[in-house]
Design a protein around this motif. Sequence first.
Motif, short mmCIF file in Angstrom:
data_model
loop_
_atom_site.label_atom_id
_atom_site.label_comp_id
_atom_site.label_asym_id
_atom_site.label_seq_id
_atom_site.Cartn_x
_atom_site.Cartn_y
_atom_site.Cartn_z
N GLY A 18 0.66 -1.27 0.04
CA GLY A 18 0.09 -0.11 0.02
C GLY A 18 0.83 1.21 -0.04
N HIS A 19 2.10 1.12 -0.05
CA HIS A 19 2.86 2.38 -0.24
C HIS A 19 3.47 2.53 -1.81
N ILE A 20 3.72 3.74 -1.92
CA ILE A 20 4.53 4.07 -3.10
C ILE A 20 5.99 4.98 -3.04
N LEU A 21 6.74 4.92 -4.05
CA LEU A 21 7.79 5.69 -3.88
C LEU A 21 7.74 7.02 -4.34
N CYS A 22 8.41 7.98 -3.67
CA CYS A 22 8.41 9.42 -3.97
C CYS A 22 8.68 9.66 -5.21
N CYS A 23 8.18 10.47 -6.09
CA CYS A 23 8.81 10.52 -7.54
C CYS A 23 10.25 11.48 -7.66
N GLU A 24 10.31 12.03 -6.33
CA GLU A 24 11.70 13.04 -6.29
C GLU A 24 12.79 12.42 -5.84
N CYS A 25 12.50 11.59 -4.52
CA CYS A 25 13.72 11.49 -3.84
C CYS A 25 13.52 9.76 -3.42
N VAL A 83 11.70 8.00 -1.48
CA VAL A 83 11.40 7.39 -0.25
C VAL A 83 9.97 6.94 -0.18
N PRO A 84 9.72 5.71 0.48
CA PRO A 84 8.37 5.14 0.54
C PRO A 84 7.26 6.23 0.84
N ILE A 85 6.25 6.13 0.48
CA ILE A 85 5.23 7.09 1.38
C ILE A 85 3.91 6.54 0.79
N ALA A 141 -3.63 17.95 -3.67
CA ALA A 141 -3.23 17.65 -2.06
C ALA A 141 -3.33 18.65 -1.28
N ILE A 142 -3.46 18.39 0.14
CA ILE A 142 -3.72 19.61 1.04
C ILE A 142 -2.55 19.68 1.70
N LEU A 143 -1.75 20.83 1.73
CA LEU A 143 -0.36 20.93 2.63
C LEU A 143 -0.91 21.91 3.75
N GLN A 144 -0.40 21.53 4.94
CA GLN A 144 -0.31 22.37 6.22
C GLN A 144 0.90 23.08 6.36
N GLN A 145 1.08 24.27 6.91
CA GLN A 145 2.12 24.96 7.28
C GLN A 145 1.91 25.97 8.55
N VAL A 146 2.99 25.90 9.31
CA VAL A 146 2.94 26.72 10.74
C VAL A 146 4.24 27.63 10.28
N PHE A 147 3.98 28.99 10.74
CA PHE A 147 4.83 30.05 10.50
C PHE A 147 4.27 31.18 11.61
N VAL A 199 6.21 14.94 1.84
CA VAL A 199 5.85 15.91 2.32
C VAL A 199 7.08 16.91 2.30
N ALA A 200 8.25 16.45 2.46
CA ALA A 200 9.46 17.12 2.44
C ALA A 200 9.87 18.03 1.14
N CYS A 201 9.50 16.97 -0.07
CA CYS A 201 9.77 17.37 -1.29
C CYS A 201 8.69 18.55 -1.80
N LEU A 202 7.51 18.18 -1.35
CA LEU A 202 6.31 19.04 -1.82
C LEU A 202 6.70 20.67 -1.27
N ARG A 203 7.07 20.24 0.22
CA ARG A 203 7.18 21.58 0.56
C ARG A 203 8.52 22.56 0.00
N SER A 204 9.48 21.81 -0.39
CA SER A 204 10.59 22.42 -0.79
C SER A 204 10.10 22.92 -2.41
N LYS A 205 9.15 22.42 -2.85
CA LYS A 205 8.65 22.81 -4.41
C LYS A 205 7.49 24.09 -4.11
N VAL A 206 6.68 23.93 -3.00
CA VAL A 206 5.68 24.86 -2.86
C VAL A 206 5.58 25.47 -1.41
N ASP A 207 5.44 26.84 -1.51
CA ASP A 207 5.41 27.39 -0.11
C ASP A 207 3.99 28.15 0.15
#
Length: 503
Positions: free
Chosen positions: A13-20, A22-24, A124-130, A33-41
């Motif tokens: 039930g897991h897939i590999l991240c298309c960027e790095c 990593v199984p997700i 995809a829904i991304l959550q961020q704290v700042f 999530v890490a790659c998504l945050r690096s691409k989208v702020d």
Amino acid sequence: MEYMTEPADRKPGHILCCECGVPISPNPANICVACLRSKVDISQGIPKQVSISFCKQCERYFQPPGTWIQCALESRELLALCLKKIKAPLNKVRLVDASFIWTEPHSKRLKVKLTIQKEVMNGAILQQVFVVDYVVQSQMCGDCHRVEAKDFWNAVIQVRQKTLHKKTFYYLEQLILKYGMHQNTLRVKEIHDGLDFYYSSKQHAQKMVEFLQCTVPCRQKASQRLISQDIHSNTYNYKSTFSVEIVPICKDNVVCLSPKLAQSLGNMNQICVCIRVTSAIHLIDPNTLQVADIDGSTFWSHPFNSLCHPKQLEEFIVMECSIVRDLKRSAGAGMISKKHTLGEVWVQKTSEMNTDKQYFCRTHLGHLLNPGDLVLGFDLANCNLNDEHVNKMNSDRVPDVVLIKKSYDRTKRQRRRNWKLKELTKDRENMDTDDERQYQDFLEDLEEDEAIRKNVNIYRDSTIPVESDTDDEGAPRISLAEMLEDLHISQDATGEEGAPMMT
């Protein structure tokens, strides 16, 4: 036939991240999530530092476009104000949570931690704290600017009393302080026969006039003057003036009522003593202890004046004193005072001790006087009374002497007075040398009259040691139970020293 085997690090039930790689867990973007945050702020476009205006004089924050509101530190109101400063960028994301991060009150900084969500790549829904940093900038509001100018006002109340003593004004000042009626006042100016109160709006002045009408017997007139007008928008700018005249009677005045007024008050004698001025004039007949209250409308319908100047008070010594037990009352007589005792006394002036001239009179101070006591009173027998009602009276009904109050050692009373009063901040034109003596008279009245004292905030003076409630002479004093602790708040919400409203 060969079978392909899954790698050991792959989980069902897991897939590999298309960027790095990593199984997700599967998501619409197929990115971790890490790659998504690096691409989208998702916080892009939301300012990380914002300025907010604060008035140090009135401790209010500026809310655009033109409102100043009162907010405590880390309150819900202040948080709402901070979020409104970045309302437009926040409309593009979903606000999940907002809270303050503690900062030093003196730092002029407010920090708000925001938690936001936003839909990004393929749903995809991304959550961020700042954190958003708010810089508190000092700016004087329009109301405080007008106060500092001291010349800007739209309404003025001119309070006047045609009398030689300021006891009523001292009492009125304490009432204003107790109920906080001075808060909207731009300026208080003291002149020789009254006070002037300046206001930025007519509504505040009208509220003050209503307060004066409820606390002292008075009458008022209003007028207004056109300052400017705009014929295109049909707007007018007026300056309003309210004239408030307090009845010209003070405590301890001897008055002569008109025959019609005396009859309507229960057939009391025309010569009376004013024992108190609150919302009405409280009179007592020294011959019968009959009391009556006269409101402002009754006074202006049947006016009367004080017979003697306060400086005409003379000191007498009591030679004999006897209590009148049985008093015959006429039909239709009014109420009798329960706090006073009727006495018949023989007195002699202290300035005429080398003579044998004595005066006989009745007095309402029978419960206080003993042979040898000193008492203050008016000598009507040797006084030039210029009053229309007295001139029409039978001379037999005018007493020779009217006793006002028992005399005590003023120096000793001042030294043992362990309490104090607060005062309004006033602009004085001319300081009369007699003002201090009149103020001491008012303080003594507070000690002697509990009815006046209950309407005044009295504060304990910690510099004077606590003694018994009565001294050796028996002079009345204020008990500790009636005193308040004097609290001094010297700093405002920003850590700056605020200007005191009272001294």
